[in-house]
Design a protein around this motif. Structure first.
Motif, mmCIF file in Angstrom:
data_model
loop_
_atom_site.group_PDB
_atom_site.id
_atom_site.type_symbol
_atom_site.label_atom_id
_atom_site.label_comp_id
_atom_site.label_asym_id
_atom_site.label_seq_id
_atom_site.Cartn_x
_atom_site.Cartn_y
_atom_site.Cartn_z
ATOM 1 N N SER A 1 -62.550 27.107 -18.316
ATOM 2 C CA SER A 1 -61.825 26.573 -17.281
ATOM 3 C C SER A 1 -62.440 25.646 -16.598
ATOM 4 C CB SER A 1 -60.863 27.557 -16.460
ATOM 5 O OG SER A 1 -61.571 28.351 -15.730
ATOM 6 N N ASP A 2 -63.656 26.236 -15.826
ATOM 7 C CA ASP A 2 -64.549 25.297 -15.029
ATOM 8 C C ASP A 2 -65.245 24.116 -15.766
ATOM 9 O OD1 ASP A 2 -64.199 27.085 -12.741
ATOM 10 O OD2 ASP A 2 -65.502 28.514 -13.775
ATOM 11 N N LEU A 3 -65.412 24.385 -16.970
ATOM 12 C CA LEU A 3 -66.049 23.231 -17.885
ATOM 13 C C LEU A 3 -65.090 22.252 -18.039
ATOM 14 C CD1 LEU A 3 -68.303 25.125 -20.330
ATOM 15 C CD2 LEU A 3 -68.973 24.389 -18.059
ATOM 16 N N VAL A 4 -63.831 22.533 -18.269
ATOM 17 C CA VAL A 4 -62.703 21.604 -18.667
ATOM 18 C C VAL A 4 -62.447 20.968 -17.431
ATOM 19 C CG1 VAL A 4 -60.229 21.460 -19.126
ATOM 20 C CG2 VAL A 4 -61.574 22.956 -20.367
ATOM 21 N N LEU A 5 -62.283 21.511 -16.159
ATOM 22 C CA LEU A 5 -62.132 20.900 -14.923
ATOM 23 C C LEU A 5 -63.152 19.679 -14.743
ATOM 24 C CD1 LEU A 5 -60.439 20.425 -12.324
ATOM 25 C CD2 LEU A 5 -61.838 22.347 -11.354
ATOM 26 N N GLY A 6 -64.575 19.960 -14.997
ATOM 27 C CA GLY A 6 -65.502 19.034 -15.018
ATOM 28 C C GLY A 6 -65.394 18.078 -15.562
ATOM 29 N N TYR A 7 -65.089 18.114 -17.256
ATOM 30 C CA TYR A 7 -64.960 16.967 -17.756
ATOM 31 C C TYR A 7 -63.604 16.385 -17.564
ATOM 32 C CZ TYR A 7 -68.411 19.078 -21.067
ATOM 33 O OH TYR A 7 -69.703 19.492 -21.649
ATOM 34 N N SER A 8 -62.754 17.034 -17.195
ATOM 35 C CA SER A 8 -61.530 16.093 -16.727
ATOM 36 C C SER A 8 -61.606 15.256 -15.496
ATOM 37 C CB SER A 8 -60.532 17.194 -16.224
ATOM 38 O OG SER A 8 -60.114 17.952 -17.287
#
Length: 237
Positions: free
Chosen positions: A91-98
């Protein structure tokens, strides 16, 4: 890595921890990079300029977070962003890419890993950034409203140039080169990042697909160009 003789590649390091900035600065200076340091998100945005080639951005900072800084940068520039984070949950990585990031580096990190991530992003960005000065004959891929010049690394929809990051461009080019063929998240990840795929990377690919749709679709919520093939992946129609 610059085209202009004698001009170094310029990297901005953004972290509120002075020791981390100094360590990264020493490591990258030894690789002949020019370093700019910023101790906060606010300071980074003030120092942002067109001659910065890569930004290494800490996620957790007082004041403006790394995610917020990234979103502002993406409104102004397609410069590659490498997130530094101690949080590597999906979820943290997705937030970063988003928020516009291109890659991430987990803390604590090793010297070889840092250099590999930095050089990989710079290599892809240098090719993409050189699109407007390339002198080779153009080679186009066209499908419907979409068109790509593979030599100059440019993309258009209905004749209007698309403002893509280097990662977005590479994904679009991969899919456009094989219209109608479904690419799994693993296919896309290993082709673009040139690294082994892990299960959590599926969510990262979903984010980049969402970012691409926001730029090539009239209605990103009901895509007609970049569609999902359930159980198989994504394809261009």
């Amino acid at each position: 890595m610059k085209n202009i003789i004698g001009e170094k590649t310029r990297i901005m390091i953004v972290d509120d921890d002075k020791e981390i900035r100094e360590v990264i600065s020493v490591l990258l200076s030894n690789e002949n990079f020019e370093i700019i340091e910023a101790g906060s998100g606010e300071e980074a945005l003030k120092a942002l300029s067109a001659n910065i080639d890569l930004i290494i951005l800490d996620v957790m900072m007082p004041g403006i977070s790394g995610y917020q800084v990234s979103r502002v940068i993406r409104e102004l520039s397609n410069v590659p962003i490498l997130f530094l984070t101690a949080r590597t949950q999906s979820s943290d990585l997705v937030l970063g890419y988003s928020s516009g990031g291109d890659d991430y580096l987990a803390k604590p990190f090793s010297y070889p890993e840092l250099i590999a991530r930095v050089k990989g992003l710079l290599r892809r960005y240098t090719v993409y950034q050189g699109k407007k000065v390339h002198t080779r004959k153009s080679e186009y891929i066209e499908w419907g409203e979409l068109r790509i010049d593979c030599c100059r690394n440019m993309a258009w929809k209905c004749g209007k140039e698309l403002e893509l990051t280097s990662t977005e461009y590479r994904i679009l080019r991969l899919l456009l080169a094989h219209p109608g063929q479904a690419f799994s998240a693993q296919n896309i990840y290993e082709s673009i990042w040139e690294e082994p795929f892990h299960s959590g990377d599926s969510n990262s690919i979903m984010v980049f697909i969402r970012r691409l749709r926001s730029k090539i679709e009239d209605d990103p919520h009901h895509p007609v160009h970049l569609v999902t093939v359930w159980g198989k992946g994504y394809r261009i129609e």
